[in-house]
Write an enzyme that holds these catalytic residues in place. Structure first.
Site: not given
Ligand SMILES: O=C(CO)[C@@H](O)[C@H](O)COP(=O)(O)O
Ligand SMILES: Nc1ncnc2c1ncn2[C@@H]1O[C@H](COP(=O)(O)OP(=O)(O)O)[C@@H](O)[C@H]1O
Length: 481
Positions: A81-82, A239
Site C-alpha cells: 500500500q501507499h 495487499d
Molecule cells: O503500509 C502498510 C499497511 O498500511 C503495509 O502493510 C504495506 O502494505 C506493505 O506490506 P508488506 O510488503 O509488508 O506486505
C-alpha cells in the site's frame, strides 16, 4: 491443458520484497502453478524501489508459472500500500517510488494534519490521520524537496495501480488501496478535492476508482506476458485488503500479518475514524471497512537482530527481563518515525537467545497493543487470531503471539493469502461471486489452531514501562541532540 476443473485465474502479490504469482483453479482453489521474483529496496535515509523492477518481477514470476498462465481467464494484482509512483507523459517513472516504510515525510505529515483541521477532522474526512506512510505526505515531501520531479509528473499511481495499468493500458485503482492515500474521502468514497488542492495535486493525474466487482480492462501487453487475448483484469487492491479477501474474512475475526510490515486488522461494517491515528480507517475491497494498525519493524527487524547475534531465527531463549524495542526503521505503531532500536535491562548473564526473544516480544507488543482497537466492540475477544505472512511459518513468532496475546492462534495452511485474495477477486469476475465467498469456498483459512496459553502480563507491562520511560529518546528528531 492442465487437469484443472474450472477456469484458471492468476493472483499476484507485489509486496515490498518480492512479487509472487499464483495460477489457481477457480472451481477448487487448487494452486496449479506459482512463481516469485525479488525486488530491491534502497537503504539509508529513504526506502525507494524502481517500479520497473516490479514489472520485470511480475513478468518473471508469470513466466515461472509456465503454460498454466496462458490458460488463465482473469488476473488481479494485490500490492504493497501507499507507495508514491510518479509517471511522466510517456508512462515512465519520473523517479523511484517512495515506499510505505519511508519515513522522511514525517514533518510534512505533521504539518498537513495541523493545516487541515487536526487529527479528528482528518479521521472523519479520510478515515485516517495521515502519518509518513500515507501517499499524500510523500507527495508533499516531493513537492518540497524535488519540485522538478513534481513538475514532470503526468500521472500518480499506487504500486498495484502501476502494474494494473501496465496490463490494461488504463489508469484504475480501487477503494481499498485509494483509502491509504490520504486524498480519498471515506464518507463520499471519492477523491477529496480540498486535500488535493492543498497539496497541489491535480485530480486529473489520478486513476479512476473502479467499483468492487468491476472489470478494470483486458490484458493488452501480451507480447511481454504469457497471457491469452481477452484475459480479464480485475481492479486489484492493497495487499492487506487482498489478504482479507483471501481469508474470506468476516467481521469479528482479527488477523495478525507478520511480513516486512506487521499488521493487525479486522473487517467491519462501520466506517472507522480513530482520531488517535493508531488505527487507519481503510476501506476493504468489497464495500466494507478494514480498520488496521501497521508496524514498520516486523520480520526484517527480528531477522536483523538474529543476524547481528549470529543466531538462527528460531534460537530464542525465555526469560531475563531484557527489553528490546526493535524500531530499526523508525516506527509507525507507536507513532515514532524518528526512533531507532533500543535495548534495556542487559546483564552479564543475558544470553543471545534471550536478546532475540526480546526482539520478537518488542515487535509483537506493538501489534497487540492495537488489537482491541481494530475489533468492533461486540467481537468475541477469545476467538482465535488468524496468523499470516511469512513470519507465521516460524515457531518463535507463533509462540510469541500466543504468549503475549493469551488467545488461541490459527495458522492457515495456505501460504500466499494476498495472492490468493487477488485470485479470488479475479475468479469473482468470471463467476459473479463475492470474492470473499470464493475464498471461503476454497477453504483458504483452514489450518491448525494452537490453544491459548496464559497471557504474559509481566513482559507486556515491562515493555510498556520502557516505552513510556524512553519516550523523550524515542521521539527525539535527528540532529537535535
Ligand atoms: O503500509 C502498510 C499497511 O498500511 C503495509 O502493510 C504495506 O502494505 C506493505 O506490506 P508488506 O510488503 O509488508 O506486505
Ligand atoms: N519459516 C519462516 N519462519 C520465520 N519467518 C519466516 C519464515 N519464512 C519466511 N519468513 C519471514 O517472512 C518474511 C517475508 O514475509 P512476506 O509476508 O512474504 O513479506 P512481504 O509480503 O512483506 O514481502 C521474511 O522477512 C522472513 O523473515
Amino acid at each position: 491443458m492442465s487437469a484443472a476443473e474450472g477456469p484458471l485465474v492468476v493472483g499476484v502479490d507485489t509486496s515490498t520484497q518480492s512479487t509472487k504469482a499464483l495460477v489457481v483453479d477457480a472451481s477448487t482453489g487448487q494452486v496449479v502453478a506459482s512463481g516469485q521474483a525479488p525486488h530491491t529496496v534502497s537503504t539509508g535515509a529513504g526506502r525507494e524501489s524502481d517500479p520497473r523492477q516490479w514489472w520485470d518481477a511480475l513478468r518473471e514470476a508469470l513466466h515461472q508459472c509456465g503454460e498454466a498462465a496462458h490458460e488463465a481467464a482473469a488476473v488481479s494484482i494485490g500490492g504493497q500500500q501507499h507507495g508514491l509512483v510518479t509517471l511522466d507523459a510517456h508512462g515512465d517513472p519520473v523517479r523511484p517510488a517512495l515506499l510505505w516504510n519511508d519515513v522522511r515525510s514525517a514533518p510534512q505529515a505533521r504539518r498537513l494534519v495541523e493545516e487541515l483541521g487536526g487529527p479528528k477532522a482528518w479521521a472523519e474526512r479520510t478515515g485516517s490521520v495521515p502519518g509518513p506512510s500515507f501517499t499524500v505526505t510523500k507527495w508533499a515531501w516531493l513537492a518540497e524537496h524535488e519540485p522538478d520531479a513534481v513538475r514532470a509528473t503526468a500521472a500518480v499511481r499506487l504500486p498495484h495501480d502501476y502494474l494494473t495499468e501496465h496490463l490494461t493500458g488504463e489508469g484504475t485503482t480501487d477503494r481499498g488501496d485509494a483509502s491509504g492515500t490520504g486524498w480519498w474521502a471515506s464518507g463520499t468514497e471519492r477523491y477529496d478535492e480540498e486535500v488535493l488542492a492543498h497539496v497541489g495535486l491535480d485530480p486529473a493525474l489520478l486513476p479512476r476508482i473502479a467499483q468492487p466487482g468491476e472489470v478494470a480492462g483486458t490484458v493488452h501487453a501480451r507480447d511481454e506476458l504469457p497471457f491469452s487475448k481477452g484475459t480479464l483484469v480485475a481492479a486489484g487492491t492493497g495487499d492487506n485488503a487482498a489478504a482479507a479477501l483471501g481469508l474470506g474474512l468476516r467481521p469479528g475475526t482479527a488477523v495478525l500479518s507478520l511480513g516486512t510490515s506487521g499488521t493487525v486488522y479486522a473487517v467491519s461494517t462501520r466506517r472507522p475514524a480513530d482520531p488517535t491515528g493508531t488505527v487507519a480507517g481503510f476501506a476493504d475491497a468489497r464495500g466494507d471497512w478494514l480498520p488496521l494498525a501497521c508496524t514498520l519493524n516486523c520480520t526484517l527487524a527480528v531477522d536483523r537482530v538474529a543476524a547481528l547475534l549470529g543466531l538462527d531465527r528460531e534460537a530464542v531463549e525465555p526469560g531475563a527481563g531484557v527489553t528490546l524495542l526493535p524500531y530499526l526503521d523508525g516506527e509507525r505503531t507507536p507513532n515514532l518515525p524518528h526512533a531507532s532500536g533500543l535495548l534495556h535491562g542487559l546483564r552479564h548473564d543475558t544470553t543471545g537467545g534471550q536478546l532475540l526473544q526480546a526482539a520478537y516480544d518488542g515487535a509483537v507488543h506493538s501489534l497487540l497493543g492495537a488489537l482491541d482497537l481494530v475489533l468492533d466492540p461486540d467481537a468475541d475477544r477469545s476467538a482465535p487470531l488468524l496468523l499470516i505472512g511469512g513470519g507465521a511459518r516460524g515457531t518463535a513468532w507463533q509462540q510469541t503471539v500466543r504468549r503475549l496475546s493469551g488467545r488461541p492462534v490459527q495458522v492457515p495452511e495456505a501460504k500466499e493469502l494476498v495472492a490468493l485474495g487477488a485470485a479470488a477477486q479475479a475468479a469473482g469476475l468470471l463467476t459473479g461471486e463475492d470474492p470473499a465467498a470464493v475464498a471461503r469456498r476454497w477453504g483458504t483459512a483452514h489450518g491448525p489452531v494452537l490453544d491459548a496459553v496464559d497471557r504474559d502480563e509481566e513482559t507486556l507491562a515491562r515493555i510498556a514501562g520502557v516505552l513510556s520511560d524512553a519516550a523523550p529518546l524515542l521521539e527525539r528528531e535527528p540532529n537535535k541532540d
